[in-house]
Design a protein around this motif. Structure first.
Motif, PDB file in Angstrom:
ATOM      1  N   ASN A 144      54.799  62.409  47.838  1.00  0.00           N
ATOM      2  CA  ASN A 144      53.712  63.248  47.557  1.00  0.00           C
ATOM      3  C   ASN A 144      53.808  64.705  48.187  1.00  0.00           C
ATOM      4  OD1 ASN A 144      52.661  60.978  46.109  1.00  0.00           O
ATOM      5  ND2 ASN A 144      51.599  60.158  47.943  1.00  0.00           N
ATOM      6  N   LYS A 145      54.203  64.842  49.333  1.00  0.00           N
ATOM      7  CA  LYS A 145      54.339  66.067  49.894  1.00  0.00           C
ATOM      8  C   LYS A 145      55.272  66.966  49.303  1.00  0.00           C
ATOM      9  CE  LYS A 145      53.461  64.375  54.671  1.00  0.00           C
ATOM     10  NZ  LYS A 145      53.666  64.296  55.993  1.00  0.00           N
ATOM     11  N   ALA A 146      56.394  66.473  48.608  1.00  0.00           N
ATOM     12  CA  ALA A 146      57.348  67.496  47.976  1.00  0.00           C
ATOM     13  C   ALA A 146      56.712  67.838  46.724  1.00  0.00           C
ATOM     14  CB  ALA A 146      58.850  66.508  47.743  1.00  0.00           C
ATOM     15  N   GLU A 147      55.925  67.153  46.028  1.00  0.00           N
ATOM     16  CA  GLU A 147      55.453  67.381  44.673  1.00  0.00           C
ATOM     17  C   GLU A 147      54.514  68.658  45.001  1.00  0.00           C
ATOM     18  OE1 GLU A 147      55.582  63.366  42.144  1.00  0.00           O
ATOM     19  OE2 GLU A 147      53.953  63.524  43.383  1.00  0.00           O
ATOM     20  N   GLU A 148      53.640  68.412  46.260  1.00  0.00           N
ATOM     21  CA  GLU A 148      52.733  69.456  46.442  1.00  0.00           C
ATOM     22  C   GLU A 148      53.551  70.819  46.665  1.00  0.00           C
ATOM     23  OE1 GLU A 148      50.640  67.936  49.757  1.00  0.00           O
ATOM     24  OE2 GLU A 148      49.514  66.536  48.652  1.00  0.00           O
ATOM     25  N   LYS A 149      54.510  70.801  47.225  1.00  0.00           N
ATOM     26  CA  LYS A 149      55.410  72.012  47.466  1.00  0.00           C
ATOM     27  C   LYS A 149      56.043  72.617  46.523  1.00  0.00           C
ATOM     28  CE  LYS A 149      55.925  70.837  52.500  1.00  0.00           C
ATOM     29  NZ  LYS A 149      56.801  70.403  53.778  1.00  0.00           N
ATOM     30  N   ALA A 150      56.381  71.738  45.470  1.00  0.00           N
ATOM     31  CA  ALA A 150      57.151  72.237  44.411  1.00  0.00           C
ATOM     32  C   ALA A 150      56.552  73.418  43.598  1.00  0.00           C
ATOM     33  CB  ALA A 150      57.294  71.014  43.259  1.00  0.00           C
ATOM     34  N   GLN A 151      57.398  74.181  43.427  1.00  0.00           N
ATOM     35  CA  GLN A 151      57.497  75.706  42.854  1.00  0.00           C
ATOM     36  C   GLN A 151      57.018  75.752  41.231  1.00  0.00           C
ATOM     37  OE1 GLN A 151      56.655  78.296  44.886  1.00  0.00           O
ATOM     38  NE2 GLN A 151      56.644  76.868  46.359  1.00  0.00           N
ATOM     39  N   SER A 152      57.594  74.638  40.702  1.00  0.00           N
ATOM     40  CA  SER A 152      57.497  74.350  39.110  1.00  0.00           C
ATOM     41  C   SER A 152      57.542  73.013  39.069  1.00  0.00           C
ATOM     42  CB  SER A 152      58.753  75.160  38.718  1.00  0.00           C
ATOM     43  OG  SER A 152      59.848  74.350  38.900  1.00  0.00           O
ATOM     44  N   ASP A 153      57.191  72.704  37.409  1.00  0.00           N
ATOM     45  CA  ASP A 153      57.111  71.364  36.939  1.00  0.00           C
ATOM     46  C   ASP A 153      58.609  70.818  36.963  1.00  0.00           C
ATOM     47  OD1 ASP A 153      54.490  71.264  36.428  1.00  0.00           O
ATOM     48  OD2 ASP A 153      54.555  72.016  34.475  1.00  0.00           O
TER      49      ASP A 153
END
Length: 301
Positions: A144-153
């Protein structure tokens, strides 16, 4: 005033890092990580230094009955409270020093489920963690944290794929552990309890799947810890404060997992919105009851 673990054991941690061999990046090829015996001796010393008189196992007959069930072919699961990074080392130390040959055998069979953060965020924490056999997973909270930090889809999708790949490999590794008579140890909260943060003490609904996968289980509570989270630096594991403490690890009677789960689910209303969460909430309540019972007798030894 207590010192941080970094201040008190900095020299030891240098030796730990020197002996470290664990992977700094987790993928599907290295989720099962065998104990590093060279590092274990350092961790045992840290635990022994801070195991105050009166520290012990409670419910020894339950630990023994659990081991007996596993030796007779049952797939065994330990669900344990989580306060500090010394929880697993302290349990193994007490098993080996307070339960004779049975305790030594049970300790050798334990394989802990560990989040990949222990391997990937800090080389000293990794060296500490690799002292014990583990199956490494990609926890939901971390994804969940990694998805929040993701810069793109594309980055988000790639991380989701990585999580699935790692966790499928971890499931296969757990199956192999079960076939080999190893015991899986899981912290149902998925993180260390933090004072004033009740969400860190809530059980994860994924634990319901463990009850379906295993035959027998024990609930292990912890009263007393050598480490205390420094709430000014809660994410720095090496800032934890260390001091001797009376530590009591208690085991519940052996649970028949599938029947235990079936019996509890039968008590829920038909319109229960989340039976998996209800199941683990019940287990966390059982932890609280056992913890309170042991706290009343902790110092009467």
């Amino acid at each position: 005033m207590a010192n941080s673990i970094r201040e008190k054991y900095g020299e030891m941690f240098s030796a730990l890092a020197h002996e470290s061999v664990a992977a700094a990046k987790i993928d599907e090829t290295n989720v099962y990580q065998k104990e590093n015996k060279a590092n274990r001796k350092f961790i045992d010393k840290l635990v022994a230094d801070n195991m105050a008189p009166g520290s012990r196992l409670e419910g020894k007959e339950n630990f023994k009955a659990f081991l007996s069930a596993v030796k007779n072919g049952k797939h065994g699961l330990i669900l344990m409270e989580h306060y500090a990074n010394t929880d697993l080392p302290a349990l193994c130390y007490l098993l080996e020093h307070d339960l004779g040959e049975d305790g030594k055998e049970l300790s050798k069979r334990i394989v802990a489920i560990a989040g990949m953060k222990l391997n990937e965020e800090n080389p000293i924490v990794r060296a500490f963690a690799e002292s014990f056999t583990r199956v490494v997973i990609y926890p939901t909270r971390s994804l969940n944290k990694a998805e929040e930090k993701a810069q793109s889809d594309e980055a988000r999708i790639a991380e989701e794929k990585r999580a699935r790949t790692i966790n499928l490999a971890a499931m296969r590794a757990m199956d192999e552990c079960k076939r080999n008579g190893e015991v899986i140890l899981v912290f149902p909260s998925g993180t260390r309890y933090r004072p004033g943060m009740p969400e860190t003490k809530r059980g994860l609904k994924e634990i319901d799947s463990y009850l379906r996968m295993f035959d027998v289980a024990i609930l292990v509570t912890i009263n007393g810890s050598a480490l205390t989270i420094d709430m000014n630096n809660p994410n720095d594991m090496l800032a934890d404060l260390v001091a001797p403490a009376v530590q009591v690890f208690a085991a519940s009677p052996v649970i028949e997992c599938k029947q235990y789960r079936k019996d509890y689910l039968a008590t829920l209303p038909e319109d229960c919105p989340d039976t998996k969460q209800a199941m683990i909430d019940h287990i966390m309540e059982e932890f609280d009851k056992q913890h309170e019972q042991i706290e009343k007798i902790k110092n009467n030894f």
